[in-house]
Design an enzyme around this catalytic site. Structure first.
Site, short mmCIF file in Angstrom:
data_model
loop_
_atom_site.label_atom_id
_atom_site.label_comp_id
_atom_site.label_asym_id
_atom_site.label_seq_id
_atom_site.Cartn_x
_atom_site.Cartn_y
_atom_site.Cartn_z
N ASN A 105 -0.65 -9.22 5.31
CA ASN A 105 -2.15 -8.92 6.10
C ASN A 105 -1.93 -10.07 7.04
O ASN A 105 -0.14 -10.00 7.52
CB ASN A 105 -3.40 -9.75 5.36
CG ASN A 105 -4.65 -8.48 5.95
OD1 ASN A 105 -4.33 -7.92 7.00
ND2 ASN A 105 -4.76 -7.47 4.78
N ARG A 106 -2.53 -10.47 7.55
CA ARG A 106 -2.17 -10.66 9.00
C ARG A 106 -2.61 -11.81 8.76
O ARG A 106 -3.52 -13.09 8.29
CB ARG A 106 -3.48 -10.51 9.62
CG ARG A 106 -2.95 -8.90 9.80
CD ARG A 106 -3.91 -8.12 11.41
NE ARG A 106 -3.92 -6.76 11.34
CZ ARG A 106 -2.91 -5.17 10.79
NH1 ARG A 106 -4.85 -5.52 9.10
NH2 ARG A 106 -2.64 -4.32 11.12
N HIS B 92 1.23 -2.78 -2.37
CA HIS B 92 0.68 -1.54 -0.47
C HIS B 92 0.61 -0.49 -0.78
O HIS B 92 1.91 0.09 0.34
CB HIS B 92 1.57 -2.44 1.01
CG HIS B 92 0.35 -1.83 1.79
ND1 HIS B 92 1.15 -1.19 2.47
CD2 HIS B 92 -0.02 -2.69 2.91
CE1 HIS B 92 0.26 -1.08 3.90
NE2 HIS B 92 -0.98 -2.03 3.57
N ASP C 275 -9.95 -0.12 7.40
CA ASP C 275 -9.21 -1.67 7.38
C ASP C 275 -9.41 -2.24 7.32
O ASP C 275 -9.94 -3.48 8.14
CB ASP C 275 -8.29 -0.97 8.91
CG ASP C 275 -6.58 -1.58 8.78
OD1 ASP C 275 -6.27 -2.07 7.72
OD2 ASP C 275 -5.98 -1.46 9.68
N GLU D 202 -6.19 -2.58 -1.46
CA GLU D 202 -4.98 -3.29 -1.83
C GLU D 202 -5.55 -5.01 -2.36
O GLU D 202 -6.29 -5.47 -2.08
CB GLU D 202 -4.03 -4.25 -0.78
CG GLU D 202 -3.42 -3.09 0.34
CD GLU D 202 -3.23 -4.06 1.89
OE1 GLU D 202 -2.99 -4.84 2.53
OE2 GLU D 202 -4.24 -2.61 2.74
#
Ligand code: NAG
Ligand code: NAG
Ligand code: NAG
Ligand code: NAG
Ligand code: NAG
Ligand code: NAG
Ligand code: NAG
Length: 408
Positions: free
Chosen positions: A98-99, A203, A284, A361
């Protein structure tokens, strides 16, 4: 490559399980002609590839006994490194899924800058943040197959100090096993030289109709239940956590906890616009899995944390995990340009439509490394034990769950 004994000890269980029947560990595992390694459960079979340790096919019979391939991917292993879109089909994002906000984090007062690869601007041509471990994250690299039997496969990867800007060496082992109609996976990682962020996930893009539904080409009619997810991680316009943990109020677009609902059921609600980033309609989102109040529990039985099903195929997926968050992405980024595999689709439908799939996820709170106030364990060093992620994805038919008619 010398593997740390701690990792080998942990891996001993899946490896021992893996070495039950057919193959012996001294024969080099062989893929099929498409470069895929197949494993078999009972009414469930799956293929995997070295690229990203990705699941490439997952095949289960629908309620009419027709084989459905439930995951997006490509027909052969070679194409994964050729395709430029790189949608992270079925892979293991790492070393940090992820981010990461601003591509920065701090450990013991030392600031680290990792490679950015998302949301490029004029001033930041590489991007404003890091997604899935950077431009050469784990799911862009080939893992090594270290064991392969009839029902299990294990992959390893070595991620050296400094790669993508991350500190310290990381050794990891991913083991997938099919037990009956369960897809079990275990992801283990060890930071052997320095403290570093570690968060892994799987993922996988799902369509429980095998992308072959002749009434709709989307997955919006799939029913989703997230019984422990009364909250989610609040994000900004580019999906970077703000630090806020938000309530999924009953009846709101993000309420999948009070009762199961179709993924598209709230698409008429104005709140759904911007729910997945700027002007983005759909999901999301990182849903938290709140089970603290249960005290001690066994993740294998306490759950499922998520249930997804489709009336059309009658296929149901139940997810069990020891993780505390669950990201749901409704494939709003697909636009009909991505080809389906030959095992999927209909004569008319040969591509993935917008909202044609769902990415699910299991992971930890996203960007927890930049939110110490959440008190997540996401920095791992040589003094720590291994990072371990466990999950069980159970397949069944919805008809098997219907209550038997009352005898009275
Ligand atoms: C591999 O798969 C891709 C995408 O499905 C296809 O375009 C390509 O022709 C295939 N290559 C081989 C050698 O089968
Ligand atoms: C990764 O493996 C694929 C085959 O599965 C191969 O085509 C590709 O060249 C490999 N990439 C690297 C960097 O070794
Ligand atoms: C963002 O990254 C830059 C380096 O690229 C750094 O100078 C700045 O302090 C960072 N901002 C924050 C809020 O961490
Ligand atoms: C749609 O698919 C179902 C299930 O495979 C099949 O029974 C039905 O005949 C199909 N309908 C059409 C119009 O093709
Ligand atoms: C899908 O769900 C919508 C409502 O959410 C409903 O109007 C539609 O008929 C459903 N379509 C199918 C094919 O089940
Ligand atoms: C928002 O998205 C819609 C369609 O998805 C598009 O027509 C519109 O131009 C977008 N608005 C902005 C401000 O980008
Ligand atoms: C569809 O998405 C792909 C990948 O993001 C992009 O390259 C392509 O231009 C898009 N096509 C259309 C018609 O928007």
């Amino acid at each position: 490559m010398k593997w740390p004994t701690k990792l080998l000890a942990l891996a001993a269980l899946p490896l021992a399980l893996a070495q039950d029947s057919e193959s012996s560990s001294n024969t080099k595992p062989k893929p099929d002609k498409d470069g895929k390694y197949w494993i078999y459960g009972d009414g469930l079979k799956a293929s995997f590839i070295e690229y990203g340790a990705s699941v490439s096919n997952l095949i289960f019979n629908d309620q009419y006994g027709i084989e459905r391939d439930l995951v997006a991917g490509f027909d052969n292993a070679t194409y994964y490194s050729v395709d430029k879109q790189h949608p992270h089909f079925g892979g293991v994002p790492g070393r940090y899924a992820n981010r990461i906000k601003n591509s920065t984090f701090e450990i013991d007062g030392h600031k680290y800058k990792v490679k950015a690869n998302e949301n490029p601007t004029k001033d930041h041509p590489d991007g404003l943040d890091t997604l899935h471990g950077g431009p050469d994250g784990w799911d862009w690299r080939n893992f090594t197959v270290v064991a392969h039997t009839k029902n299990s496969i294990s992959f390893t990867i070595f991620d050296p100090d400094g790669k993508e800007g991350f500190p310290g060496d990381v050794h990891s082992m991913i083991t997938y096993t099919l037990n009956g109609r369960d897809w079990d996976f275990q992801m283990v990682a060890l930071a052997t030289t320095k403290k570093t962020p570690i968060m892994l996930s799987s993922h996988t893009y799902w369509n429980l109709d095998g992308f072959a539904n002749n009434e709709t080409n989307t997955a919006l009619n799939h029913t989703l239940s997230l019984p422990y997810s009364g909250q989610r991680v609040g994000v900004d316009n580019i999906l970077i956590p703000t630090g806020d943990i938000l309530a999924n109020a009953k009846g709101s677009v993000n309420d999948f906890w009070s009762k199961p609902k179709q993924v598209g059921a709230s698409f008429g609600d104005k709140e759904i616009v911007g729910n997945c980033g700027f002007n983005c309609t759909g999901y999301d989102n990182c849903f938290t899995i709140n089970r603290e109040s249960l005290g001690n529990f066994d993740w294998r039985t306490e759950g499922p944390v998520a249930t997804l099903s489709s009336d059309w195929s009658g296929i149901q997926l139940d997810v069990f995990t020891d993780q505390t968050a669950f990201q749901v992405y409704s494939c709003g980024g697909q636009n009909g340009s991505m080809a389906l595999k030959k095992t999927q689709g209909t004569k008319k439908q040969r591509t993935i439509a917008k909202y044609g799939c769902l990415v699910l996820e299991v992971q930890d709170y996203i960007d927890g490394i930049n939110h110490p106030e959440w008190m997540r364990k996401q920095i791992w060093g040589p003094e720590d034990g291994p990072y371990v992620l466990n999950a069980k994805y159970r397949f069944s038919l919805t008809s098997e769950h219907k209550k038997k008619p009352c005898s009275k």
